[in-house]
Design a protein around this motif. Structure first.
Motif, PDB file in Angstrom:
ATOM      1  N   THR A  56      36.230   7.124  87.726  1.00  0.00           N
ATOM      2  CA  THR A  56      36.175   5.890  88.499  1.00  0.00           C
ATOM      3  C   THR A  56      34.728   5.430  88.617  1.00  0.00           C
ATOM      4  O   THR A  56      33.854   6.203  88.988  1.00  0.00           O
ATOM      5  CB  THR A  56      36.768   6.098  89.907  1.00  0.00           C
ATOM      6  N   LEU A  57      34.508   4.177  88.271  1.00  0.00           N
ATOM      7  CA  LEU A  57      33.200   3.543  88.421  1.00  0.00           C
ATOM      8  C   LEU A  57      33.351   2.469  89.475  1.00  0.00           C
ATOM      9  O   LEU A  57      34.184   1.572  89.344  1.00  0.00           O
ATOM     10  CB  LEU A  57      32.751   2.914  87.096  1.00  0.00           C
ATOM     11  N   ASP A  58      32.569   2.570  90.535  1.00  0.00           N
ATOM     12  CA  ASP A  58      32.692   1.635  91.650  1.00  0.00           C
ATOM     13  C   ASP A  58      31.392   0.854  91.799  1.00  0.00           C
ATOM     14  O   ASP A  58      30.375   1.395  92.199  1.00  0.00           O
ATOM     15  CB  ASP A  58      33.008   2.413  92.927  1.00  0.00           C
ATOM     16  N   PHE A  59      31.444  -0.418  91.428  1.00  0.00           N
ATOM     17  CA  PHE A  59      30.294  -1.308  91.555  1.00  0.00           C
ATOM     18  C   PHE A  59      30.522  -2.168  92.800  1.00  0.00           C
ATOM     19  O   PHE A  59      30.836  -3.357  92.716  1.00  0.00           O
ATOM     20  CB  PHE A  59      30.142  -2.181  90.305  1.00  0.00           C
ATOM     21  N   THR A  60      30.407  -1.551  93.975  1.00  0.00           N
ATOM     22  CA  THR A  60      30.700  -2.216  95.237  1.00  0.00           C
ATOM     23  C   THR A  60      29.910  -3.503  95.401  1.00  0.00           C
ATOM     24  O   THR A  60      30.437  -4.511  95.873  1.00  0.00           O
ATOM     25  CB  THR A  60      30.399  -1.264  96.408  1.00  0.00           C
ATOM     26  N   SER A  61      28.665  -3.501  94.967  1.00  0.00           N
ATOM     27  CA  SER A  61      27.822  -4.683  95.125  1.00  0.00           C
ATOM     28  C   SER A  61      28.360  -5.894  94.370  1.00  0.00           C
ATOM     29  O   SER A  61      28.062  -7.031  94.704  1.00  0.00           O
ATOM     30  CB  SER A  61      26.390  -4.388  94.662  1.00  0.00           C
ATOM     31  N   HIS A  62      29.197  -5.647  93.348  1.00  0.00           N
ATOM     32  CA  HIS A  62      29.760  -6.734  92.553  1.00  0.00           C
ATOM     33  C   HIS A  62      31.270  -6.887  92.753  1.00  0.00           C
ATOM     34  O   HIS A  62      31.910  -7.701  92.092  1.00  0.00           O
ATOM     35  CB  HIS A  62      29.480  -6.502  91.061  1.00  0.00           C
ATOM     36  N   GLY A  63      31.841  -6.068  93.643  1.00  0.00           N
ATOM     37  CA  GLY A  63      33.271  -6.139  93.906  1.00  0.00           C
ATOM     38  C   GLY A  63      34.130  -5.692  92.736  1.00  0.00           C
ATOM     39  O   GLY A  63      35.240  -6.171  92.557  1.00  0.00           O
ATOM     40  N   ILE A  64      33.609  -4.747  91.955  1.00  0.00           N
ATOM     41  CA  ILE A  64      34.332  -4.288  90.770  1.00  0.00           C
ATOM     42  C   ILE A  64      34.545  -2.784  90.854  1.00  0.00           C
ATOM     43  O   ILE A  64      33.628  -2.027  91.182  1.00  0.00           O
ATOM     44  CB  ILE A  64      33.556  -4.634  89.483  1.00  0.00           C
ATOM     45  N   ARG A  65      35.775  -2.364  90.550  1.00  0.00           N
ATOM     46  CA  ARG A  65      36.089  -0.942  90.491  1.00  0.00           C
ATOM     47  C   ARG A  65      36.921  -0.698  89.244  1.00  0.00           C
ATOM     48  O   ARG A  65      37.969  -1.317  89.054  1.00  0.00           O
ATOM     49  CB  ARG A  65      36.864  -0.513  91.721  1.00  0.00           C
ATOM     50  N   LEU A  66      36.449   0.191  88.391  1.00  0.00           N
ATOM     51  CA  LEU A  66      37.144   0.555  87.164  1.00  0.00           C
ATOM     52  C   LEU A  66      37.600   1.997  87.298  1.00  0.00           C
ATOM     53  O   LEU A  66      36.820   2.862  87.689  1.00  0.00           O
ATOM     54  CB  LEU A  66      36.212   0.422  85.955  1.00  0.00           C
ATOM     55  N   SER A  67      38.859   2.254  86.980  1.00  0.00           N
ATOM     56  CA  SER A  67      39.388   3.608  87.091  1.00  0.00           C
ATOM     57  C   SER A  67      40.339   3.857  85.930  1.00  0.00           C
ATOM     58  O   SER A  67      41.167   3.008  85.608  1.00  0.00           O
ATOM     59  CB  SER A  67      40.113   3.771  88.424  1.00  0.00           C
ATOM     60  N   HIS A  68      40.206   5.042  85.323  1.00  0.00           N
ATOM     61  CA  HIS A  68      41.029   5.350  84.161  1.00  0.00           C
ATOM     62  C   HIS A  68      41.200   6.863  84.057  1.00  0.00           C
ATOM     63  O   HIS A  68      40.244   7.615  84.201  1.00  0.00           O
ATOM     64  CB  HIS A  68      40.341   4.820  82.890  1.00  0.00           C
ATOM     65  N   PRO A  69      42.436   7.318  83.769  1.00  0.00           N
ATOM     66  CA  PRO A  69      42.642   8.763  83.597  1.00  0.00           C
ATOM     67  C   PRO A  69      42.175   9.204  82.201  1.00  0.00           C
ATOM     68  O   PRO A  69      42.252   8.433  81.244  1.00  0.00           O
ATOM     69  CB  PRO A  69      44.150   8.932  83.730  1.00  0.00           C
ATOM     70  N   LEU A  70      41.691  10.420  82.116  1.00  0.00           N
ATOM     71  CA  LEU A  70      41.326  11.003  80.828  1.00  0.00           C
ATOM     72  C   LEU A  70      42.542  11.718  80.250  1.00  0.00           C
ATOM     73  O   LEU A  70      43.201  12.484  80.956  1.00  0.00           O
ATOM     74  CB  LEU A  70      40.193  12.008  80.975  1.00  0.00           C
ATOM     75  N   VAL A  71      42.845  11.449  79.010  1.00  0.00           N
ATOM     76  CA  VAL A  71      43.975  12.102  78.351  1.00  0.00           C
ATOM     77  C   VAL A  71      43.484  12.614  76.999  1.00  0.00           C
ATOM     78  O   VAL A  71      43.021  11.849  76.173  1.00  0.00           O
ATOM     79  CB  VAL A  71      45.147  11.114  78.133  1.00  0.00           C
ATOM     80  N   TRP A  72      43.521  13.914  76.844  1.00  0.00           N
ATOM     81  CA  TRP A  72      43.107  14.507  75.581  1.00  0.00           C
ATOM     82  C   TRP A  72      44.246  14.359  74.581  1.00  0.00           C
ATOM     83  O   TRP A  72      45.406  14.568  74.896  1.00  0.00           O
ATOM     84  CB  TRP A  72      42.787  15.972  75.712  1.00  0.00           C
TER      85      TRP A  72
END
Length: 59
Positions: free
Chosen positions: A41-57
């Protein structure tokens, strides 16, 4: 890293690009590991953006 900014699609004045380059090597040496099923999860609170993704091998 200089090659990244030579990539033409990133040349748009006024546009913001979020480029995830991965963790620093010191993360590995600090004991951090990723495994199948972990969520990044990458949370760019200052820009109102949150990216989240599960890792799948895959095999």
């Amino acid at each position: 890293m200089p090659r990244l900014f030579a990539y033409r699609p990133l040349h748009h004045p006024g546009r913001v690009h979020y480029v995830y380059l991965g963790a620093d090597r010191s993360s590995f040496h600090g004991g951090f590991r990723t495994a199948d099923g972990d969520r990044v999860t990458l949370d760019f609170t200052s820009h109102g953006i949150r990216l989240s993704h599960p890792l799948v091998w895959s095999s």
